[in-house]
Design an enzyme around this catalytic site. Structure first.
Site, short mmCIF file in Angstrom:
data_model
loop_
_atom_site.label_atom_id
_atom_site.label_comp_id
_atom_site.label_asym_id
_atom_site.label_seq_id
_atom_site.Cartn_x
_atom_site.Cartn_y
_atom_site.Cartn_z
N SER A 1 -20.88 3.05 -42.00
CA SER A 1 -20.97 4.05 -43.07
C SER A 1 -22.31 3.92 -43.78
O SER A 1 -22.85 2.82 -43.92
CB SER A 1 -19.84 3.81 -44.06
OG SER A 1 -20.03 4.62 -45.19
N SER A 2 -22.80 5.06 -44.29
CA SER A 2 -24.06 5.01 -45.05
C SER A 2 -23.90 4.20 -46.33
O SER A 2 -24.88 3.69 -46.87
CB SER A 2 -24.52 6.43 -45.41
OG SER A 2 -23.57 7.04 -46.25
N CYS A 3 -22.65 4.03 -46.81
CA CYS A 3 -22.48 3.34 -48.10
C CYS A 3 -22.56 1.82 -47.97
O CYS A 3 -22.38 1.12 -48.94
CB CYS A 3 -21.20 3.79 -48.79
SG CYS A 3 -19.74 3.23 -47.96
N TYR B 1 -15.60 -3.68 -49.11
CA TYR B 1 -15.53 -2.78 -47.95
C TYR B 1 -16.82 -2.90 -47.13
O TYR B 1 -16.78 -3.00 -45.89
CB TYR B 1 -15.35 -1.37 -48.50
CG TYR B 1 -15.51 -0.23 -47.54
CD1 TYR B 1 -14.45 0.15 -46.72
CD2 TYR B 1 -16.69 0.49 -47.49
CE1 TYR B 1 -14.59 1.22 -45.85
CE2 TYR B 1 -16.83 1.56 -46.63
CZ TYR B 1 -15.78 1.93 -45.81
OH TYR B 1 -15.92 2.99 -44.96
N LYS C 1 -17.40 -4.08 -43.23
CA LYS C 1 -18.05 -3.21 -42.23
C LYS C 1 -19.26 -3.90 -41.61
O LYS C 1 -19.50 -3.80 -40.40
CB LYS C 1 -18.50 -1.90 -42.89
CG LYS C 1 -17.37 -0.98 -43.20
CD LYS C 1 -17.10 -0.09 -42.01
CE LYS C 1 -15.74 0.55 -42.10
NZ LYS C 1 -15.24 1.03 -40.86
N HIS D 1 -12.61 10.95 -52.03
CA HIS D 1 -14.05 10.99 -52.24
C HIS D 1 -14.40 12.21 -53.11
O HIS D 1 -13.56 13.07 -53.36
CB HIS D 1 -14.77 11.08 -50.89
CG HIS D 1 -14.62 9.84 -50.07
ND1 HIS D 1 -13.85 9.78 -48.93
CD2 HIS D 1 -15.16 8.60 -50.20
CE1 HIS D 1 -13.90 8.57 -48.40
NE2 HIS D 1 -14.69 7.83 -49.14
N1 LIG Z 1 -14.58 9.55 -44.88
C1 LIG Z 1 -15.88 9.34 -45.02
O1 LIG Z 1 -16.57 9.98 -45.84
C2 LIG Z 1 -16.58 8.33 -44.15
C3 LIG Z 1 -17.97 8.21 -44.28
C4 LIG Z 1 -18.62 7.28 -43.48
C5 LIG Z 1 -17.91 6.48 -42.63
N2 LIG Z 1 -16.57 6.60 -42.51
C6 LIG Z 1 -15.87 5.68 -41.61
O2 LIG Z 1 -15.11 6.39 -40.66
C7 LIG Z 1 -13.94 5.63 -40.32
C8 LIG Z 1 -12.72 6.53 -40.47
O3 LIG Z 1 -12.68 7.01 -41.80
P1 LIG Z 1 -11.73 8.23 -42.21
O4 LIG Z 1 -12.39 8.89 -43.35
O5 LIG Z 1 -11.34 8.98 -41.01
O6 LIG Z 1 -10.48 7.42 -42.77
P2 LIG Z 1 -8.96 7.91 -42.84
O7 LIG Z 1 -8.90 9.38 -42.89
O8 LIG Z 1 -8.33 7.13 -43.93
O9 LIG Z 1 -8.38 7.44 -41.43
C9 LIG Z 1 -8.20 6.10 -41.13
C10 LIG Z 1 -7.11 6.02 -40.10
O10 LIG Z 1 -6.91 4.63 -39.80
C11 LIG Z 1 -5.51 4.39 -39.79
N3 LIG Z 1 -5.24 3.00 -40.12
C12 LIG Z 1 -5.48 2.36 -41.29
N4 LIG Z 1 -5.05 1.10 -41.22
C13 LIG Z 1 -4.53 0.94 -39.97
C14 LIG Z 1 -3.91 -0.15 -39.32
N5 LIG Z 1 -3.74 -1.33 -39.93
N6 LIG Z 1 -3.45 0.04 -38.06
C15 LIG Z 1 -3.59 1.24 -37.45
N7 LIG Z 1 -4.18 2.31 -38.02
C16 LIG Z 1 -4.63 2.15 -39.28
C17 LIG Z 1 -4.95 5.32 -40.84
O11 LIG Z 1 -3.59 5.51 -40.65
P3 LIG Z 1 -2.64 5.70 -41.94
O12 LIG Z 1 -3.23 6.81 -42.74
O13 LIG Z 1 -1.32 6.01 -41.35
O14 LIG Z 1 -2.67 4.38 -42.67
C18 LIG Z 1 -5.78 6.58 -40.58
O15 LIG Z 1 -5.21 7.35 -39.56
C19 LIG Z 1 -13.92 4.44 -41.25
O16 LIG Z 1 -14.36 3.32 -40.58
C20 LIG Z 1 -14.89 4.80 -42.35
O17 LIG Z 1 -15.54 3.69 -42.85
C21 LIG Z 1 -15.87 7.51 -43.26
#
Ligand SMILES: NC(=O)c1ccc[n+]([C@@H]2O[C@H](COP(=O)([O-])OP(=O)(O)OC[C@H]3O[C@@H](n4cnc5c(N)ncnc54)[C@H](OP(=O)(O)O)[C@@H]3O)[C@@H](O)[C@H]2O)c1
Length: 332
Positions: free
Chosen positions: A108-110, A137, A141, A180
């Site tokens: 992530s950029s953060c 976090y 990462k 967010h």
């Molecule tokens: N969102 C952003 O703005 C952003 C920006 C930069 C990078 N990222 C990165 O992108 C990745 C995905 O982010 P996202 O925004 O898609 O997050 P998200 O919508 O919260 O999705 C995360 C997924 O992981 C699952 N999960 C969490 N804990 C788990 C576990 N113990 N076992 C199995 N599955 C699990 C969650 O399932 P449940 O919901 O059922 O728990 C959910 O389906 C992350 O690594 C994040 O750091 C996100």
């Protein structure tokens, strides 16, 4: 990746994971391994070990993580570091042990230093202090990236991390306690429109600059990176001598004020936007340098307005399934 390759998308119900599934299917990949959190808890080492030994995926997109906005990160740092360390450690280790051809980890950029020069280049990772509110976090990462890097160095694996800017899109989280800035603003303005409220309060001065990438563009970039030729991939990884990370963003930022005005327009909220300067602004600017990924041949496709319109349409469809407490609003 061959079209029939066995591809595991960890976290396929999340914002990024669901976009990855849409993207992979659209490109003709049909042999996807998809397990919900309930079916496979990735924090459980023995379960993850059994799963990889049984299924032997060829490619892994690691989009499962504990994710949240500034309020969730600063309220639950212990959960953020514990769960993320476990999830990524288990998946990356088993991917190595079972001979996964390639793994793409979501960074992530953060997690770049708080005062990184803008726009942020890949090499500024680990060059300065982190933003304190999401340090737990970020450290998790960074450990995941270091783990990919270590396997590449020691075992010659091709494990890479994508470093997206702020993402948004269908399937985002709108619980105001966890979300967010962008989904929080969509929800607040939608509710203000429905209730006839004449103003919406936005945290901070509105002057910080942020970059937003549509989740389908992010997924497109992840599949693009996974499909790099061995030659190009190896040039990035340099036999484990280079940081295994590639920034993915839209290449431009907007102020929170500009973002709020655009969301108001898309949502159809015509009241006043009140910027509460007593609330923290956070880092003045967060913009990624995307020259590496663009040189590799990838470019973003979706404008912020187009992406917001698509995101809002999906939000409206499921608006009534959202449960939260508006008084805990966390907007910037
Ligand atoms: N969102 C952003 O703005 C952003 C920006 C930069 C990078 N990222 C990165 O992108 C990745 C995905 O982010 P996202 O925004 O898609 O997050 P998200 O919508 O919260 O999705 C995360 C997924 O992981 C699952 N999960 C969490 N804990 C788990 C576990 N113990 N076992 C199995 N599955 C699990 C969650 O399932 P449940 O919901 O059922 O728990 C959910 O389906 C992350 O690594 C994040 O750091 C996100």
């Amino acid at each position: 990746m061959n079209r029939d390759a066995k591809i595991y998308v960890a976290g396929h119900q999340g914002l990024v994971g669901s976009a990855l599934v849409r993207q992979l299917r659209a490109q003709g990949y049909a042999n996807l391994l998809l397990l919900t959190h309930h079916e496979l808890d990735l924090t459980k080492q023995s379960e993850v070990e059994k799963f990889f030994a049984r299924e032997r995926p060829e490619y892994v997109f690691l989009a499962a993580a504990k994710v949240g906005g500034i309020l969730a990160n600063s309220t639950y740092p212990a959960e953020f570091i514990y769960q993320n360390l476990l999830i990524q450690t288990n998946v990356i280790h088993e991917a190595y042990r079972t001979g996964v051809k390639r793994l793409l980890f979501l960074g992530s950029s953060c997690i770049y230093p708080k005062h990184a020069p803008q726009p942020m280049k890949e090499e500024c990772l680990l060059t300065g202090p982190l933003e304190p509110t999401n340090r737990a976090y970020a450290v998790a990462k960074i450990a995941g990236i270091e783990m990919c890097w270590s396997h590449n160095r020691q075992h010659g694996t091709r494990f890479l991390a994508a470093m997206p800017s702020n993402l948004y899109g269908p399937g985002d989280h709108y619980d105001l306690h966890d979300s967010h800035v962008l989904p929080a603003l969509i929800r607040k303005m939608h509710e203000a429109k429905l209730s006839g409220a004449d103003q919406v309060v936005v945290w901070g001065t509105g002057s910080p600059r942020r970059e937003f990438l549509f989740s389908d563009d992010a997924a497109n970039a992840c599949v693009f990176l996974m499909n790099l030729s061995n030659e190009r991939m190896d040039a990035i990884l340099a036999n484990g001598r280079s940081l295994p990370i590639v920034n993915i963003g839209c290449g431009e930022d907007a102020t929170v004020r500009e973002l709020a005005e655009l969301i108001a327009d898309v949502v159809g909220f015509s009241g006043e936007l009140v910027f509460d300067a007593s609330k923290p602004d956070g880092t003045p600017q967060k913009l990624l340098d995307i020259s590496l990924v663009t040189q590799l041949g990838w470019t973003p496709r979706t404008s912020l307005r187009e992406g917001l319109a698509e995101t809002y349409a999906e939000f409206v469809q499921r608006a009534y399934a959202i449960a939260s407490t508006p008084e805990k609003a966390n907007v910037v």
